[in-house]
Scaffold this active site. Structure first.
Site, mmCIF file in Angstrom:
data_model
loop_
_atom_site.group_PDB
_atom_site.id
_atom_site.type_symbol
_atom_site.label_atom_id
_atom_site.label_comp_id
_atom_site.label_asym_id
_atom_site.label_seq_id
_atom_site.Cartn_x
_atom_site.Cartn_y
_atom_site.Cartn_z
ATOM 1 N N ARG A 147 0.805 -0.489 0.192
ATOM 2 C CA ARG A 147 -0.002 -0.157 0.083
ATOM 3 C C ARG A 147 0.727 0.830 -0.069
ATOM 4 N NH1 ARG A 147 -3.973 -2.883 -1.535
ATOM 5 N NH2 ARG A 147 -5.585 -3.019 -0.183
ATOM 6 N N GLU B 108 -3.494 8.103 -4.509
ATOM 7 C CA GLU B 108 -3.615 7.245 -5.589
ATOM 8 C C GLU B 108 -5.529 7.773 -6.123
ATOM 9 O OE1 GLU B 108 -3.703 2.460 -5.257
ATOM 10 O OE2 GLU B 108 -2.065 2.585 -4.769
ATOM 11 N N HIS C 16 -1.405 0.232 -9.667
ATOM 12 C CA HIS C 16 -2.748 -0.908 -8.668
ATOM 13 C C HIS C 16 -3.108 -1.547 -9.237
ATOM 14 C CE1 HIS C 16 -4.454 -0.866 -4.512
ATOM 15 N NE2 HIS C 16 -4.311 -1.751 -5.096
HETATM 16 N N1 LIG Z 1 -0.506 -4.106 -4.669
HETATM 17 C C1 LIG Z 1 -2.100 -4.974 -4.669
HETATM 18 O O1 LIG Z 1 -2.719 -4.951 -5.587
HETATM 19 C C2 LIG Z 1 -1.934 -5.584 -3.767
HETATM 20 C C3 LIG Z 1 -2.750 -7.235 -3.724
HETATM 21 C C4 LIG Z 1 -2.898 -7.647 -2.939
HETATM 22 C C5 LIG Z 1 -2.702 -7.099 -1.482
HETATM 23 N N2 LIG Z 1 -2.016 -6.130 -1.258
HETATM 24 C C6 LIG Z 1 -1.207 -5.559 -0.012
HETATM 25 O O2 LIG Z 1 -0.582 -6.848 0.447
HETATM 26 C C7 LIG Z 1 -1.242 -6.854 2.118
HETATM 27 C C8 LIG Z 1 -0.782 -8.271 2.339
HETATM 28 O O3 LIG Z 1 -1.336 -9.477 2.596
HETATM 29 P P1 LIG Z 1 -1.439 -10.237 2.771
HETATM 30 O O4 LIG Z 1 -2.472 -11.137 2.411
HETATM 31 O O5 LIG Z 1 0.346 -11.069 2.904
HETATM 32 O O6 LIG Z 1 -1.946 -10.555 4.375
HETATM 33 P P2 LIG Z 1 -1.560 -11.360 5.917
HETATM 34 O O7 LIG Z 1 -1.702 -12.720 5.025
HETATM 35 O O8 LIG Z 1 -2.688 -11.045 6.418
HETATM 36 O O9 LIG Z 1 0.295 -10.932 6.101
HETATM 37 C C9 LIG Z 1 0.408 -9.566 6.996
HETATM 38 C C10 LIG Z 1 2.208 -10.339 7.586
HETATM 39 O O10 LIG Z 1 2.239 -7.974 7.484
HETATM 40 C C11 LIG Z 1 2.819 -8.448 8.525
HETATM 41 N N3 LIG Z 1 2.716 -7.364 9.986
HETATM 42 C C12 LIG Z 1 1.167 -6.639 9.717
HETATM 43 N N4 LIG Z 1 1.593 -5.975 10.502
HETATM 44 C C13 LIG Z 1 3.241 -5.445 9.937
HETATM 45 C C14 LIG Z 1 3.815 -4.241 10.615
HETATM 46 N N5 LIG Z 1 2.878 -3.342 11.328
HETATM 47 N N6 LIG Z 1 5.182 -4.804 10.149
HETATM 48 C C15 LIG Z 1 5.560 -6.077 10.118
HETATM 49 N N7 LIG Z 1 4.722 -6.654 9.686
HETATM 50 C C16 LIG Z 1 3.571 -6.274 9.360
HETATM 51 C C17 LIG Z 1 2.044 -9.542 9.553
HETATM 52 O O11 LIG Z 1 2.738 -9.881 10.683
HETATM 53 P P3 LIG Z 1 2.036 -11.176 11.252
HETATM 54 O O12 LIG Z 1 2.805 -12.621 10.568
HETATM 55 O O13 LIG Z 1 3.551 -10.903 12.194
HETATM 56 O O14 LIG Z 1 0.839 -10.916 11.973
HETATM 57 C C18 LIG Z 1 1.735 -10.765 8.368
HETATM 58 O O15 LIG Z 1 2.781 -11.498 8.352
HETATM 59 C C19 LIG Z 1 -1.944 -6.316 2.329
HETATM 60 O O16 LIG Z 1 -2.775 -6.126 2.740
HETATM 61 C C20 LIG Z 1 -3.100 -5.626 1.040
HETATM 62 O O17 LIG Z 1 -2.628 -4.035 1.666
HETATM 63 C C21 LIG Z 1 -1.734 -5.066 -2.534
#
Ligand SMILES: NC(=O)c1ccc[n+]([C@@H]2O[C@H](COP(=O)([O-])OP(=O)(O)OC[C@H]3O[C@@H](n4cnc5c(N)ncnc54)[C@H](OP(=O)(O)O)[C@@H]3O)[C@@H](O)[C@H]2O)c1
Length: 327
Positions: free
Chosen positions: A241, A269, A288
């Protein structure tokens, strides 16, 4: 017991509607509802602006099941009395593939060669070698000139080790890279460092991948100090993000020629036509798009269907990002 009322985007194609369970009352929700609509379970459209138009017309929603992994706009919209679940996994493959593609595009200088192609220019070897020398601030003679770089053996720091971070790691492994992981909390096997170690780990990272949610804790996580800690010529990849990176600091670090970056997300954005990011050197921007492929919607709907079945069976929901607070 009353039948569960499930509201889904009316624009959903027929082959996806067929995936929805038949033992619930299915209610198509138009993009511009004219009257109030009573539902229990809402599958909002995967676009904040549309969801915001629809929400004021909905009544009785207890669960909002996002089609997306990122749910910031949805929790803000529905407030604390609704349980919000994300669609963890729905765009893990697409977003991880984008991340790999962006890294390879930068290391293989594809934006440079594409620009030259558009000018019908068969480049001399010095173009690529000049880019290499500038970004690495390495004026030593090249023999022969370097036209691109290798991913093999690079030191990669993955910030966010959730579903997408792990998918990126699996895709990176065949390239023989050295991976370090960061998440909110530390783990032992595989070793995951806590986010508090970020500043300590940045100086060794040749590629830094941001793939964590945008929360009050991650807002502005990467600022001038963190960018300065990255080695000369390191690559910052933001597939998460925009507001996780402080935009002014990014513009400054890029214009100073200190780092390079590939970003699918920006803050703000969309970027206005006169935004300084557009003109920054060594930067690849996509608008995005990383999570969006034809495979995304069927995966997201199957995740929603699995949640509805949990509700019908009285099982706990999964992927809860906000549990409803009692009024
Ligand atoms: N560009 C795009 O089109 C796109 C598409 C999909 C997703 N995304 C973004 O990618 C993000 C991650 O997706 P995901 O499915 O992998 O999420 P997820 O499975 O919920 O994993 C999130 C990870 O981030 C870590 N985290 C959370 N807060 C943090 C912080 N303050 N500092 C360091 N690490 C932190 C969590 O730590 P813990 O394991 O310790 O809880 C976990 O390892 C989404 O929230 C979304 O914003 C972007």
């Amino acid at each position: 017991m009353a039948q569960l009322k499930v509201g889904y985007p009316a624009a959903l194609p027929a082959e996806l509607i067929q995936l929805l369970p038949t033992e619930v009352e299915l209610i198509p929700i138009p993009s511009n509802p004219e009257a109030e609509i009573a539902i229990d379970f809402w599958i909002p459209p995967p676009a904040a602006a549309l969801g915001q138009k629809i929400w004021p017309h909905l009544r009785g929603v207890t669960v909002a099941q996002s089609m997306m992994a990122g749910t910031e706009w949805l929790t803000d919209l529905v407030g604390p009395s609704v349980t919000v679940c994300n669609a963890q996994g729905a765009h893990s493959i697409s977003t991880a593939e984008w991340t790999l593609a962006a890294i390879l595009a930068i290391l293989k200088y594809l934006p440079l060669y594409r620009d030259l192609q558009q000018r019908s220019e068969w480049c001399s070897r010095t173009k690529g070698s000049a880019v290499y020398a500038a970004i690495h601030q390495d004026q030593r003679p090249q023999f022969p000139p370097f036209m691109q770089e290798e991913l093999h053996s690079k030191r990669v720091l993955i910030v966010g080790y959730g579903d997408i971070g792990k998918t990126i790691e699996r895709m990176l492994e065949p390239f023989g890279v050295e991976i370090t992981r960061i998440a909110r909390s530390a783990r032992i096997s595989p070793e995951v460092h806590p986010v508090e170690s970020l500043d300590q780990l940045l100086p060794a990272a040749e590629i830094v991948i941001l793939i964590l949610p945008h929360t009050p804790q991650s807002h502005g996580l990467i600022g001038a100090r963190q960018l300065a800690l990255m080695p000369q010529g390191a690559l910052l990849v933001n597939s998460a993000r925009g507001p996780i990176v402080q935009t002014d600091a990014l513009v400054e670090a890029l214009n100073a020629g200190h780092i390079r970056a590939a970003v699918d997300v920006t803050d703000p954005e969309p970027l206005s036509a006169d935004h300084p990011l557009w003109k920054c050197p060594n930067l690849l921007i996509t608008p995005h798009v990383a999570g969006s492929t034809p495979q995304f919607s069927p995966r997201a709907i199957k995740i929603a269907v699995a949640q509805i079945r949990r509700l019908l069976l009285g099982e706990p929901l999964i992927n809860i990002v906000q549990a409803a607070q009692a009024n």
